[in-house]
Design a protein around this motif. Structure first.
Motif, short mmCIF file in Angstrom:
data_model
loop_
_atom_site.label_atom_id
_atom_site.label_comp_id
_atom_site.label_asym_id
_atom_site.label_seq_id
_atom_site.Cartn_x
_atom_site.Cartn_y
_atom_site.Cartn_z
N LYS A 44 0.80 -1.34 -0.06
CA LYS A 44 0.02 0.03 0.10
C LYS A 44 0.80 1.29 0.03
CE LYS A 44 -3.63 -2.57 1.13
NZ LYS A 44 -5.31 -2.28 1.19
N CYS A 45 2.10 1.00 0.36
CA CYS A 45 3.06 2.37 0.55
C CYS A 45 4.11 2.22 -0.50
CB CYS A 45 3.27 2.66 1.97
SG CYS A 45 2.29 2.25 3.33
N ASN A 47 4.64 1.66 -3.35
CA ASN A 47 4.70 2.10 -4.59
C ASN A 47 4.97 3.65 -4.55
OD1 ASN A 47 2.09 2.21 -3.15
ND2 ASN A 47 1.06 2.83 -5.01
N HIS A 49 6.96 5.25 -1.63
CA HIS A 49 7.99 5.53 -0.60
C HIS A 49 8.99 4.70 -0.66
CE1 HIS A 49 5.61 8.56 1.47
NE2 HIS A 49 4.51 7.95 1.45
N ILE A 60 7.82 8.94 -5.39
CA ILE A 60 6.57 9.66 -5.58
C ILE A 60 6.46 10.47 -4.36
CG2 ILE A 60 4.05 9.97 -5.86
CD1 ILE A 60 4.57 7.49 -7.99
N GLY A 61 6.53 9.63 -3.12
CA GLY A 61 6.42 10.49 -1.84
C GLY A 61 7.88 10.63 -1.22
N LEU A 64 11.16 7.64 3.44
CA LEU A 64 10.83 7.40 4.88
C LEU A 64 12.02 7.26 5.66
CD1 LEU A 64 7.06 5.50 4.91
CD2 LEU A 64 7.81 8.27 4.66
N ALA A 67 13.01 10.72 5.91
CA ALA A 67 12.19 11.60 6.69
C ALA A 67 12.37 11.43 8.25
CB ALA A 67 10.53 11.33 6.24
N PHE A 68 12.87 10.22 8.50
CA PHE A 68 12.81 10.16 10.19
C PHE A 68 14.12 9.76 10.76
CE2 PHE A 68 8.42 8.81 9.05
CZ PHE A 68 7.45 9.59 9.80
N VAL A 85 3.19 8.97 11.56
CA VAL A 85 2.72 7.95 10.63
C VAL A 85 1.20 7.85 10.55
CG1 VAL A 85 2.72 5.76 9.27
CG2 VAL A 85 5.02 6.76 10.37
N VAL A 89 -1.35 9.32 7.56
CA VAL A 89 -2.32 8.38 7.00
C VAL A 89 -3.74 8.90 7.30
CG1 VAL A 89 -3.03 6.25 6.72
CG2 VAL A 89 -0.82 6.28 7.10
N ARG A 93 -0.86 15.67 4.83
CA ARG A 93 -0.74 17.07 4.49
C ARG A 93 -1.11 17.56 2.99
NH1 ARG A 93 4.96 16.38 6.40
NH2 ARG A 93 5.06 15.99 4.26
N PRO A 104 -3.26 10.04 -0.76
CA PRO A 104 -4.53 9.91 -0.52
C PRO A 104 -5.00 9.55 0.90
CG PRO A 104 -3.92 8.04 -1.92
CD PRO A 104 -2.52 8.90 -1.67
N VAL A 116 0.96 -1.14 10.32
CA VAL A 116 1.96 -0.28 9.03
C VAL A 116 2.65 0.55 10.00
CG1 VAL A 116 2.03 1.10 7.24
CG2 VAL A 116 0.68 -0.68 7.21
N ILE A 120 6.84 0.75 10.47
CA ILE A 120 7.56 1.84 10.17
C ILE A 120 8.34 2.63 11.43
CG2 ILE A 120 7.35 4.38 9.14
CD1 ILE A 120 5.09 3.57 7.39
C1 HEC Z 1 0.07 7.93 -4.19
C2 HEC Z 1 1.51 7.80 -3.31
C3 HEC Z 1 1.51 7.81 -2.05
C4 HEC Z 1 1.11 6.58 -1.34
C5 HEC Z 1 0.44 5.40 -1.88
C6 HEC Z 1 1.51 6.59 -0.13
N1 HEC Z 1 1.88 7.80 0.27
FE1 HEC Z 1 2.90 8.80 1.92
N2 HEC Z 1 3.35 10.38 0.96
C7 HEC Z 1 2.97 10.61 -0.25
C8 HEC Z 1 3.38 12.19 -0.81
C9 HEC Z 1 3.47 12.75 -2.13
C10 HEC Z 1 3.97 12.61 0.53
C11 HEC Z 1 4.25 13.93 0.77
C12 HEC Z 1 3.24 15.19 0.70
C13 HEC Z 1 1.90 14.78 1.31
O1 HEC Z 1 2.16 14.50 2.78
O2 HEC Z 1 0.89 14.62 0.79
C14 HEC Z 1 3.66 11.41 1.50
C15 HEC Z 1 3.92 11.74 2.83
C16 HEC Z 1 4.18 10.64 3.95
C17 HEC Z 1 4.72 10.70 5.18
C18 HEC Z 1 5.37 12.13 5.72
C19 HEC Z 1 6.74 11.95 5.66
C20 HEC Z 1 7.44 13.27 6.20
O3 HEC Z 1 8.33 13.57 5.42
O4 HEC Z 1 7.12 13.65 6.99
C21 HEC Z 1 4.39 9.51 5.75
C22 HEC Z 1 4.96 9.38 6.96
C23 HEC Z 1 3.91 8.72 4.74
N3 HEC Z 1 3.68 9.52 3.72
C24 HEC Z 1 3.42 7.41 5.08
C25 HEC Z 1 2.76 6.67 4.22
C26 HEC Z 1 2.24 5.52 4.51
C27 HEC Z 1 2.48 4.64 5.82
C28 HEC Z 1 1.52 4.81 3.40
C29 HEC Z 1 0.91 3.57 3.06
C30 HEC Z 1 -0.14 3.27 4.03
C31 HEC Z 1 1.63 5.98 2.63
N4 HEC Z 1 2.34 7.02 2.81
C32 HEC Z 1 1.25 5.69 1.19
C33 HEC Z 1 2.67 9.81 -1.28
C34 HEC Z 1 2.06 8.34 -1.05
#
Ligand code: HEC
Ligand code: HEC
Length: 237
Positions: A44-45, A47, A49, A60-61, A64, A67-68, A85, A89, A93, A104, A116, A120
């Motif tokens: 889920k993530c 793809n 991160h 794309i994101g 991690l 980030a941490f 985290v 989710v 932001r 999303p 999850v 993390i």
């Molecule tokens: C479609 C792409 C996408 C998916 C799927 C996705 N993320 Fe993200 N994530 C992003 C993007 C883009 C950002 C940075 C901007 C934002 O917050 O939207 C982000 C930011 C984050 C951050 C903040 C990182 C920071 O710099 O503080 C965390 C933590 C995180 N995601 C966790 C997750 C987790 C856990 C999952 C799966 C459950 C997940 N993401 C799935 C695109 C994604």
């Protein structure tokens, strides 16, 4: 013993059993399962991160680990990271300036989110984090280390990613080693029908050594219909 158990209402017995499981699995504080969290992360993530312990490399994101890393170094513990985290989710932001790639909301919820986030919390920013060793030889290890399974189904690897095509189906008899190598090293040269371009990382041609790439291709040939009718999977090229 016999008489006693007859006196306990089945529902109470179930509650009691649940309590034992809670204590055993969570040291009293949490019931999260990090191993399950790792699989969910890849699906889920991963793809979007990168996370070294999960073997994912998508960009794309944010990465991690990066980030941490600072938070962990400055003494923040796994619980704090887990909390960050969960907050992200539950309400991502919105302001990364690119709505097309914003994260999303509520990709995972409930127990899935607990697992999850705990996973993390355990690994993000931990120096030297690396995927566990897997059976199946060097090619299987390359597949796992590089997060291919986070985006692709491959029965032999037990992976369930659905961002990219099912490799058990799209790699067919007649695909040569050279062709499969191109699909991995240069994914945008030809886009699999029905799937987006620019999602599969373009960097594998550089980040994988020649041997890793060969092992990976061999592994795919041996474990998909691409190997049917071939003895060694050799090709010119
Ligand atoms: C479609 C792409 C996408 C998916 C799927 C996705 N993320 Fe993200 N994530 C992003 C993007 C883009 C950002 C940075 C901007 C934002 O917050 O939207 C982000 C930011 C984050 C951050 C903040 C990182 C920071 O710099 O503080 C965390 C933590 C995180 N995601 C966790 C997750 C987790 C856990 C999952 C799966 C459950 C997940 N993401 C799935 C695109 C994604
Ligand atoms: C972040 C998600 C993602 C990751 C990670 C990823 N892929 Fe992909 N892959 C895709 C997508 C999406 C496509 C379809 C679009 C395209 O052809 O580029 C694809 C296409 C492919 C194809 C071509 C399928 C066809 O029918 O043309 C192969 C083979 C493949 N990937 C193998 C791999 C291997 C091996 C790895 C690990 C080294 C990997 N992928 C990592 C998303 C990913």
């Amino acid at each position: 013993m016999n008489r006693r158990s007859k006196l306990i209402h089945p529902l109470l017995a179930l509650v009691a059993l649940g309590a034992i499981v809670v204590v055993a699995a969570g040291c009293g504080t949490t019931t999260a399962d990090e191993n399950r969290g790792r699989v969910l992360f890849e699906q889920k993530c991963g793809n979007c991160h990168a996370l070294a312990q999960a073997g994912t490399s998508a960009q794309i994101g944010p990465d991690l680990d990066a980030a941490f890393a600072a938070a962990r170094e400055s003494g923040q513990n796994s619980d704090t990271i887990e909390g960050v985290v969960k907050a992200q989710v539950e309400s991502p932001r919105p302001d990364n300036g690119n709505p097309a790639v914003s994260m999303p909301r509520d990709i995972v919820t409930g127990q899935d989110l607990d697992d999850v986030a705990a996973y993390i919390g355990m690994w993000a920013g931990v120096p030297g984090g690396a995927p566990p060793e897997v059976p199946g030889g060097p090619g299987a290890q390359v597949f796992t280390n590089n997060g291919c399974g986070g985006c692709h189904i491959l029965a032999a690897a037990g992976s369930g990613g659905v961002t990219g095509p099912d490799l058990d189906e799209v790699l067919v008899a007649g695909d040569s080693a050279a062709q499969i190598e191109d699909m991995i090293a240069d994914p945008n040269a030809e886009i699999a029908q029905g799937y987006p371009a620019n999602v599969m990382p373009e960097s594998f041609g550089e980040t994988l050594s020649k041997k890793e790439l060969e092992d990976l291709v061999q592994y795919l040939i041996e474990n998909t219909p691409a190997g049917e009718g071939k003895s060694g999977g050799k090709s010119s090229g």
